[in-house]
Design a protein around this motif. Structure first.
Motif, PDB file in Angstrom:
ATOM      1  N   HIS A 263      61.257 -61.449  33.392  1.00 55.50           N
ATOM      2  CA  HIS A 263      61.950 -60.448  34.206  1.00 55.50           C
ATOM      3  C   HIS A 263      61.790 -59.084  33.557  1.00 55.50           C
ATOM      4  O   HIS A 263      62.226 -58.867  32.430  1.00 55.50           O
ATOM      5  CB  HIS A 263      63.421 -60.826  34.360  1.00 55.50           C
ATOM      6  N   LEU A 264      61.153 -58.180  34.262  1.00 57.45           N
ATOM      7  CA  LEU A 264      60.747 -56.899  33.686  1.00 57.45           C
ATOM      8  C   LEU A 264      61.772 -55.796  33.942  1.00 57.45           C
ATOM      9  O   LEU A 264      62.370 -55.723  35.024  1.00 57.45           O
ATOM     10  CB  LEU A 264      59.408 -56.475  34.290  1.00 57.45           C
ATOM     11  N   THR A 265      61.935 -54.928  32.931  1.00 53.34           N
ATOM     12  CA  THR A 265      62.731 -53.719  33.141  1.00 53.34           C
ATOM     13  C   THR A 265      61.978 -52.527  32.545  1.00 53.34           C
ATOM     14  O   THR A 265      60.968 -52.695  31.858  1.00 53.34           O
ATOM     15  CB  THR A 265      64.131 -53.821  32.481  1.00 53.34           C
ATOM     16  N   GLU A 266      62.470 -51.333  32.845  1.00 46.37           N
ATOM     17  CA  GLU A 266      61.842 -50.067  32.427  1.00 46.37           C
ATOM     18  C   GLU A 266      61.317 -50.128  30.985  1.00 46.37           C
ATOM     19  O   GLU A 266      62.036 -50.486  30.064  1.00 46.37           O
ATOM     20  CB  GLU A 266      62.870 -48.925  32.565  1.00 46.37           C
ATOM     21  N   GLY A 267      60.053 -49.763  30.810  1.00 50.86           N
ATOM     22  CA  GLY A 267      59.480 -49.662  29.472  1.00 50.86           C
ATOM     23  C   GLY A 267      58.896 -50.960  28.938  1.00 50.86           C
ATOM     24  O   GLY A 267      58.213 -50.952  27.910  1.00 50.86           O
ATOM     25  N   ASP A 268      59.149 -52.064  29.625  1.00 46.84           N
ATOM     26  CA  ASP A 268      58.592 -53.342  29.155  1.00 46.84           C
ATOM     27  C   ASP A 268      57.070 -53.282  29.154  1.00 46.84           C
ATOM     28  O   ASP A 268      56.463 -52.617  29.985  1.00 46.84           O
ATOM     29  CB  ASP A 268      59.043 -54.494  30.061  1.00 46.84           C
ATOM     30  N   LYS A 269      56.481 -53.996  28.203  1.00 45.48           N
ATOM     31  CA  LYS A 269      55.026 -54.046  28.123  1.00 45.48           C
ATOM     32  C   LYS A 269      54.492 -55.423  28.492  1.00 45.48           C
ATOM     33  O   LYS A 269      55.041 -56.427  28.081  1.00 45.48           O
ATOM     34  CB  LYS A 269      54.562 -53.701  26.709  1.00 45.48           C
ATOM     35  N   ILE A 270      53.415 -55.434  29.252  1.00 41.09           N
ATOM     36  CA  ILE A 270      52.698 -56.689  29.524  1.00 41.09           C
ATOM     37  C   ILE A 270      51.369 -56.571  28.791  1.00 41.09           C
ATOM     38  O   ILE A 270      50.459 -55.885  29.243  1.00 41.09           O
ATOM     39  CB  ILE A 270      52.444 -56.876  31.037  1.00 41.09           C
ATOM     40  N   PRO A 271      51.251 -57.206  27.614  1.00 42.76           N
ATOM     41  CA  PRO A 271      50.017 -57.053  26.838  1.00 42.76           C
ATOM     42  C   PRO A 271      48.924 -57.995  27.315  1.00 42.76           C
ATOM     43  O   PRO A 271      49.208 -59.104  27.780  1.00 42.76           O
ATOM     44  CB  PRO A 271      50.453 -57.428  25.421  1.00 42.76           C
ATOM     45  N   PHE A 272      47.680 -57.549  27.269  1.00 45.05           N
ATOM     46  CA  PHE A 272      46.518 -58.440  27.466  1.00 45.05           C
ATOM     47  C   PHE A 272      45.447 -57.927  26.517  1.00 45.05           C
ATOM     48  O   PHE A 272      44.925 -56.848  26.669  1.00 45.05           O
ATOM     49  CB  PHE A 272      46.061 -58.487  28.931  1.00 45.05           C
ATOM     50  N   GLY A 273      45.168 -58.752  25.463  1.00 45.46           N
ATOM     51  CA  GLY A 273      44.265 -58.292  24.420  1.00 45.46           C
ATOM     52  C   GLY A 273      44.816 -57.026  23.787  1.00 45.46           C
ATOM     53  O   GLY A 273      46.009 -56.923  23.512  1.00 45.46           O
ATOM     54  N   ARG A 274      43.932 -56.028  23.583  1.00 46.71           N
ATOM     55  CA  ARG A 274      44.413 -54.795  22.956  1.00 46.71           C
ATOM     56  C   ARG A 274      44.934 -53.800  23.977  1.00 46.71           C
ATOM     57  O   ARG A 274      45.278 -52.666  23.653  1.00 46.71           O
ATOM     58  CB  ARG A 274      43.285 -54.168  22.120  1.00 46.71           C
ATOM     59  N   HIS A 275      45.000 -54.192  25.255  1.00 50.60           N
ATOM     60  CA  HIS A 275      45.523 -53.325  26.302  1.00 50.60           C
ATOM     61  C   HIS A 275      46.933 -53.750  26.686  1.00 50.60           C
ATOM     62  O   HIS A 275      47.401 -54.798  26.275  1.00 50.60           O
ATOM     63  CB  HIS A 275      44.633 -53.395  27.543  1.00 50.60           C
ATOM     64  N   CYS A 276      47.578 -52.926  27.501  1.00 44.25           N
ATOM     65  CA  CYS A 276      48.840 -53.365  28.084  1.00 44.25           C
ATOM     66  C   CYS A 276      49.155 -52.583  29.344  1.00 44.25           C
ATOM     67  O   CYS A 276      48.594 -51.515  29.608  1.00 44.25           O
ATOM     68  CB  CYS A 276      49.989 -53.232  27.082  1.00 44.25           C
ATOM     69  N   LEU A 277      50.034 -53.161  30.129  1.00 44.93           N
ATOM     70  CA  LEU A 277      50.624 -52.465  31.272  1.00 44.93           C
ATOM     71  C   LEU A 277      52.059 -52.155  30.902  1.00 44.93           C
ATOM     72  O   LEU A 277      52.746 -53.005  30.319  1.00 44.93           O
ATOM     73  CB  LEU A 277      50.597 -53.360  32.510  1.00 44.93           C
ATOM     74  N   ILE A 278      52.508 -50.952  31.213  1.00 45.82           N
ATOM     75  CA  ILE A 278      53.888 -50.575  30.909  1.00 45.82           C
ATOM     76  C   ILE A 278      54.651 -50.381  32.218  1.00 45.82           C
ATOM     77  O   ILE A 278      54.140 -49.775  33.163  1.00 45.82           O
ATOM     78  CB  ILE A 278      53.931 -49.299  30.042  1.00 45.82           C
ATOM     79  N   VAL A 279      55.849 -50.954  32.247  1.00 42.00           N
ATOM     80  CA  VAL A 279      56.650 -50.963  33.474  1.00 42.00           C
ATOM     81  C   VAL A 279      57.403 -49.652  33.675  1.00 42.00           C
ATOM     82  O   VAL A 279      58.055 -49.155  32.756  1.00 42.00           O
ATOM     83  CB  VAL A 279      57.682 -52.123  33.415  1.00 42.00           C
ATOM     84  N   ARG A 280      57.285 -49.085  34.876  1.00 45.98           N
ATOM     85  CA  ARG A 280      58.158 -47.983  35.286  1.00 45.98           C
ATOM     86  C   ARG A 280      58.909 -48.443  36.527  1.00 45.98           C
ATOM     87  O   ARG A 280      58.282 -48.878  37.491  1.00 45.98           O
ATOM     88  CB  ARG A 280      57.334 -46.727  35.633  1.00 45.98           C
ATOM     89  N   GLU A 281      60.208 -48.377  36.491  1.00 45.08           N
ATOM     90  CA  GLU A 281      60.977 -48.790  37.663  1.00 45.08           C
ATOM     91  C   GLU A 281      60.893 -47.713  38.731  1.00 45.08           C
ATOM     92  O   GLU A 281      61.200 -46.544  38.481  1.00 45.08           O
ATOM     93  CB  GLU A 281      62.432 -49.053  37.261  1.00 45.08           C
ATOM     94  N   THR A 282      60.424 -48.097  39.925  1.00 44.89           N
ATOM     95  CA  THR A 282      60.270 -47.125  41.009  1.00 44.89           C
ATOM     96  C   THR A 282      60.901 -47.664  42.295  1.00 44.89           C
ATOM     97  O   THR A 282      60.225 -47.904  43.287  1.00 44.89           O
ATOM     98  CB  THR A 282      58.778 -46.811  41.249  1.00 44.89           C
TER      99      THR A 282
END
Ligand SMILES: [Fe+2]
Ligand SMILES: [Fe+2]
Lengths: 242, 242
Positions: B103-122
Motif C-alpha cells: 500500500h503506497l503513500t506519498e514519497g514511497d519508492k518502488i525500486p527495480f534494480g538501480r532505478h526506482c519509481l517515486i510515489v506522488r499522491e495526485t
C-alpha cells in the motif's frame, strides 16, 4: 536492445508517435530541436487535424511528408497536408509508381535540421516499400516490411514473400541490435521493437526462406476493406476528392 | 521538452508501452538493463498473455505490478498475474481502499534494480490516484490525473475537480518541463507528452481553478461501460471470478 526500458539515459530520444485506430496505423513526427525542421511519416487522412495541431503547438516547420509505401488500408493525408502547410513536400519511393514531389531511391537522404533519414529499399510487401533509418542508426521506420513480431502481407499489390525475406534480412536485420524499430501498423497494441528482438523473436522472419514463403502463402487474409479506394487515392498522394 | 522527437541523444530512454484498445488503456513496462528487474504499470486483464510474453522474451524479472488507481473502465490483471509470476507483488495507493500486497503513500519508492519509481499522491479523479515519477524525474506515469491535453473525469468515484486541479499543479506541473508524461489512457491515438507542453497547451489545466471546476462539472459524460464490474473487481486486485 536491453536499454530500451531504462530511465536515466537521456530524455526524449524518441519520435512523437500517433495512432489512427480504424486502420491501426502509426504516424511518426521527427524534428530537429534547434531548427524545428520536421518530417512526418505515414500520416493518415482521418487524423490530419490532430497531427497539424501538434506541429503548430510545438512550433515545428514541417518540411517533408513521406509515405513508406503506397498503402492499401488507409488514405494518406500528404495531399491535403501540402495544401495546408506552405512549402511542404511529399515524398515516396520511385518504385511505388505513385506521384509525389520527391521520388526516393536507395541511399537518398531526407534532411531535417542537422538530422536526416536515409532510405533503404525494402520491397516485398509492395514493390515500392522503403525503410527510413535515422543517420545515427538509432531508429528505423519500417513501414509494412517488418512489423512487431510480424510482417506485412505479400499476397497482393506486387507482394512477394521471397523478396520481403531478402529485404528484411539484408536491409533491416543488418542494423545494430539496439536500433529501435517503428512499424507502420500494429494490431495488438504493441508500440516499438528493436532489431535484436526481431532477429530473435519474430515468428516468421527467424525461419528459413522456404518456411517463410510457406507461411506467407497460407495466411488466407481477407482483402483490406479500403483497398479499392486507398490504392488509387494513394497513387496520387491522397489528393482525390473522396 | 524540445528534445522529445530528436534522434541521436541515446537509444531507448523510454518504457515499453502497450495499448489495450477496448478501454484505450496504456500499460507500461520498465526494467533495469543490468539486473532485469522490472515493474509493470496498469496492466489490463484482456492483454495479460501479450504482456507476460514480452516479460519472458525480454528475460525480465517482474517484481511489482502497480495500479495508478482503482480503475472504473477496465479490470486490472495484477491478480491473475500474481498467480503466474512467482514472487510478484501487487501495489496500489493506501487511499484507494483496494487490497494489494503493497500500500503506497506519498514519497514511497518502488525500486527495480538501480532505478526506482517515486510515489506522488495526485487525488481528484479518485481519492487514491497516484503519479509515479522515475528517480531522475525524466518520466512520470500520471494515471488518469493528467491525460494528454486532458485529464480524468471527476464526476464519480469520489471525484473532485478542485482536488484534481491542486494535484496537477502542485505535484505534476512542478516537475521539470522536459519530463515525459505517460498517461493511463488516450482516446485520440496520442502517446506521450511533456510537463512543458501540458503546462502550455492543456486546454483544461491552463485555466483558473474556477474555470476548471466549471468545465469539469459540465462534461456530461456517460457512465463507463464496465464500472459495475470493474470497480468491485479492482478493489480486490482483479482476482474476481469474472
Ligand atoms: Fe501496406
Ligand atoms: Fe480511472
Amino acid at each position: 536492445q536491453s536499454r530500451r526500458f531504462c530511465p536515466g539515459f537521456s530524455t526524449g530520444a524518441q519520435p512523437l508517435w500517433l495512432f489512427e485506430s480504424e486502420s491501426s496505423t502509426y504516424t511518426y513526427l521527427l524534428a530537429d530541436a534547434d531548427t524545428k525542421e520536421a518530417v512526418i511519416i505515414d500520416p493518415v487522412l482521418e487524423t490530419i487535424d490532430r497531427d497539424l495541431k501538434f506541429v503548430s503547438e510545438l512550433g515545428l516547420k514541417l518540411k517533408v511528408a513521406v509515405n513508406t509505401h503506397c498503402h492499401a488500408d488507409h488514405i494518406t493525408s500528404t495531399g491535403p497536408m501540402k495544401k495546408r502547410v506552405p512549402g511542404l513536400k511529399s515524398a515516396i519511393s520511385k518504385c511505388s509508381g505513385a506521384s509525389a514531389d520527391i521520388h526516393l531511391t536507395e541511399g537518398d537522404k531526407i534532411p531535417f535540421g542537422r538530422h536526416c533519414l536515409i532510405v533503404r529499399e525494402t520491397p516485398g510487401h509492395t514493390d515500392g516499400c522503403i525503410t527510413l533509418v535515422t543517420g545515427d542508426q538509432t531508429m528505423a521506420f519500417t513501414g509494412d516490411a517488418l512489423l512487431i513480431r510480424g510482417c506485412g502481407r505479400t499476397d497482393f499489390q506486387q507482394g512477394c514473400a521471397k523478396r520481403l525475406y531478402k529485404s528484411v534480412h539484408e536491409k533491416i536485420f543488418t542494423l545494430p541490435d539496439e536500433c529501435l524499430l517503428y512499424p507502420a501498423h500494429d494490431y495488438l497494441g504493441q508500440t516499438v521493437s528493436t532489431v535484436g528482438e526481431e532477429r530473435k523473436y519474430n515468428p516468421r522472419l527467424t525461419k528459413s526462406m522456404e518456411e517463410f514463403v510457406e507461411i506467407m502463402n497460407n495466411l488466407n487474409l481477407p482483402k483490406p476493406k479500403k483497398i479499392d479506394i486507398s490504392v488509387p487515392a494513394n497513387l496520387v498522394c491522397g489528393v482525390h476528392s473522396i
